[in-house]
Design a protein around this motif. Structure first.
Motif, PDB file in Angstrom:
ATOM      1  N   ASP A  82       0.855  -1.191   0.000  1.00 54.11           N
ATOM      2  CA  ASP A  82       0.000   0.000   0.000  1.00 54.11           C
ATOM      3  C   ASP A  82       0.894   1.246   0.000  1.00 54.11           C
ATOM      4  O   ASP A  82       1.809   1.349   0.820  1.00 54.11           O
ATOM      5  CB  ASP A  82      -0.866  -0.052   1.276  1.00 54.11           C
ATOM      6  CG  ASP A  82      -1.915   1.038   1.332  1.00 54.11           C
ATOM      7  OD1 ASP A  82      -2.350   1.515   0.265  1.00 54.11           O
ATOM      8  OD2 ASP A  82      -2.316   1.399   2.469  1.00 54.11           O
ATOM      9  N   HIS A  83       0.643   2.155  -0.896  1.00 51.82           N
ATOM     10  CA  HIS A  83       1.423   3.399  -0.989  1.00 51.82           C
ATOM     11  C   HIS A  83       2.929   3.154  -1.093  1.00 51.82           C
ATOM     12  O   HIS A  83       3.722   3.795  -0.380  1.00 51.82           O
ATOM     13  CB  HIS A  83       1.130   4.347   0.189  1.00 51.82           C
ATOM     14  CG  HIS A  83      -0.237   4.939   0.128  1.00 51.82           C
ATOM     15  ND1 HIS A  83      -0.550   6.005  -0.692  1.00 51.82           N
ATOM     16  CD2 HIS A  83      -1.377   4.602   0.756  1.00 51.82           C
ATOM     17  CE1 HIS A  83      -1.835   6.289  -0.558  1.00 51.82           C
ATOM     18  NE2 HIS A  83      -2.361   5.448   0.304  1.00 51.82           N
ATOM     19  N   GLU A 142      -1.322   9.094   6.124  1.00 53.35           N
ATOM     20  CA  GLU A 142      -1.258   7.636   6.055  1.00 53.35           C
ATOM     21  C   GLU A 142       0.201   7.268   6.195  1.00 53.35           C
ATOM     22  O   GLU A 142       1.026   7.693   5.408  1.00 53.35           O
ATOM     23  CB  GLU A 142      -1.816   7.119   4.730  1.00 53.35           C
ATOM     24  CG  GLU A 142      -1.488   5.652   4.536  1.00 53.35           C
ATOM     25  CD  GLU A 142      -2.607   4.842   3.917  1.00 53.35           C
ATOM     26  OE1 GLU A 142      -3.724   5.361   3.846  1.00 53.35           O
ATOM     27  OE2 GLU A 142      -2.340   3.711   3.540  1.00 53.35           O
ATOM     28  N   HIS A 179      -7.418  10.150   4.349  1.00 56.31           N
ATOM     29  CA  HIS A 179      -6.890   9.105   5.236  1.00 56.31           C
ATOM     30  C   HIS A 179      -7.129   9.470   6.696  1.00 56.31           C
ATOM     31  O   HIS A 179      -7.124  10.641   7.042  1.00 56.31           O
ATOM     32  CB  HIS A 179      -5.389   8.921   5.004  1.00 56.31           C
ATOM     33  CG  HIS A 179      -5.056   8.346   3.657  1.00 56.31           C
ATOM     34  ND1 HIS A 179      -4.281   9.016   2.756  1.00 56.31           N
ATOM     35  CD2 HIS A 179      -5.399   7.176   3.074  1.00 56.31           C
ATOM     36  CE1 HIS A 179      -4.155   8.269   1.667  1.00 56.31           C
ATOM     37  NE2 HIS A 179      -4.817   7.151   1.837  1.00 56.31           N
ATOM     38  N   HIS A 207      -9.506   5.058  -1.370  1.00 58.49           N
ATOM     39  CA  HIS A 207      -8.675   5.165  -0.165  1.00 58.49           C
ATOM     40  C   HIS A 207      -9.421   6.028   0.852  1.00 58.49           C
ATOM     41  O   HIS A 207     -10.296   6.798   0.495  1.00 58.49           O
ATOM     42  CB  HIS A 207      -7.334   5.827  -0.497  1.00 58.49           C
ATOM     43  CG  HIS A 207      -6.375   4.912  -1.203  1.00 58.49           C
ATOM     44  ND1 HIS A 207      -5.111   4.648  -0.729  1.00 58.49           N
ATOM     45  CD2 HIS A 207      -6.508   4.188  -2.333  1.00 58.49           C
ATOM     46  CE1 HIS A 207      -4.505   3.814  -1.557  1.00 58.49           C
ATOM     47  NE2 HIS A 207      -5.320   3.524  -2.544  1.00 58.49           N
ATOM     48  N   ASN A 229     -10.285   0.510   0.699  1.00 56.56           N
ATOM     49  CA  ASN A 229      -9.199   0.381   1.677  1.00 56.56           C
ATOM     50  C   ASN A 229      -9.669   0.751   3.087  1.00 56.56           C
ATOM     51  O   ASN A 229     -10.259   1.814   3.285  1.00 56.56           O
ATOM     52  CB  ASN A 229      -8.044   1.319   1.309  1.00 56.56           C
ATOM     53  CG  ASN A 229      -7.259   0.849   0.100  1.00 56.56           C
ATOM     54  OD1 ASN A 229      -7.640  -0.109  -0.563  1.00 56.56           O
ATOM     55  ND2 ASN A 229      -6.159   1.523  -0.172  1.00 56.56           N
TER      56      ASN A 229
HETATM   57 ZN   LIG Z   1      -4.300   5.241   0.972  1.00 56.67          ZN
END
Ligand SMILES: [Zn+2]
Length: 288
Positions: A82-83, A142, A179, A207, A229
């Protein structure tokens, strides 16, 4: 059944108007909470780890735990970065056996974002691993990534161009989600989401779906989101349960006594989210 890539499952979700949750996990306890609940719900699931989690737990440990769960439960389990922040982190995760990669070049100027993503797509596709990218910026914090303000929303025409140029498999869209927890009521741009869906065919990713109203998540799925997510709500449930044990028994020193209620609390959130996105009982409907 071993770990799977997300491609087939996200396309099935897109075509059948439901979504698959991607849950952020950090350790054995959180991974067990997510995978055991997905098994009980007969749902495909994406486990995801941020670069911070990869550094904390180790890419090899994460893959080994995820594989063990996939073999034990015999449901489709994806291990997703993720990311992903740079090429080296992607390489480390691919080497360890991650089956899905996100490269987030969204903080870079557009042409740079394209070249970063393209390079990762070439590498990942050579190994049969799909790639998610992000266009626009999703606000909030995040991991170590902090975006001030409301971020920049995804432009539908630019999204089309970006996908053409990078060959990416799924796209995280910025439509007003954030986030972490929302400080003010989120204003989601549904019209924009519908326009993006009309122009591009690859699965779209939401997200910042923790702390959104259920009806907002449902509407996003109706309008074309295929991956949702969830991170913050899981962390809150887990840590609140640990805090309750400490509050009730300050001298407790057995990790099992601390973490068992935390796993149970997290399982309840996971179950709710699986029901919300509509992925329960989808395992047998997809041919492997
Ligand atoms: Zn994210």
């Amino acid at each position: 059944m071993g770990l799977v890539t997300s491609t087939k499952y996200l396309l099935h979700a897109r075509d059948n108007k439901y979504a698959i949750c991607a849950f952020n996990i950090h350790n054995l306890e959180t991974l067990k909470a997510v995978t055991s609940t997905s098994f009980e719900s007969n749902s495909p699931v994406i486990l995801q780890a941020t670069p911070g989690t990869v550094r904390f737990a180790g890419a090899d440990y994460l893959v080994a735990m995820a594989k063990t769960a996939a073999d034990k439960y015999n449901i489709p389990i994806v291990m997703h970065l993720d990311h992903g922040e740079d090429y080296n982190m992607v390489l480390e995760c691919l080497r360890a056996g991650f089956t899905s990669i996100m490269i987030d070049g969204s903080k870079h100027p557009y042409t740079e974002n394209i070249s970063i993503v393209k390079k990762v797509v070439e590498l990942s596709h050579a190994l049969g691993v799909p790639v998610e990218a992000e266009l626009g910026t999703i606000g909030g914090v995040e991991d170590d990534l902090s975006i001030m303000g409301d971020g920049v929303y995804t432009n539908p025409e630019v999204a089309f161009d970006f996908i053409e140029k990078t060959g990416v498999d799924s796209l995280a869209v910025a439509i007003g989600t954030c986030h972490g927890l929302y400080k003010k009521k989120p204003q989601l741009d549904y019209v924009r989401l519908a326009e993006i869906r009309k122009l591009v065919s690859i699965p779209l990713v939401l997200h910042g779906a923790s702390d959104l109203l259920d009806e907002s998540v449902k509407k996003c799925i109706e309008l074309g989101i295929s991956k949702v997510n969830i991170a913050t709500e899981l962390k809150i449930a887990f840590s609140a349960a640990v805090q309750t044990v400490y509050y009730e028994k300050p001298a407790e020193n057995d990790p099992r006594k601390l973490f068992t209620p935390a796993i149970d609390a997290m399982k309840a959130v996971v179950k709710n989210k699986i029901n919300l996105v509509g992925s329960a009982d989808k395992v047998t409907r997809i041919s492997h």
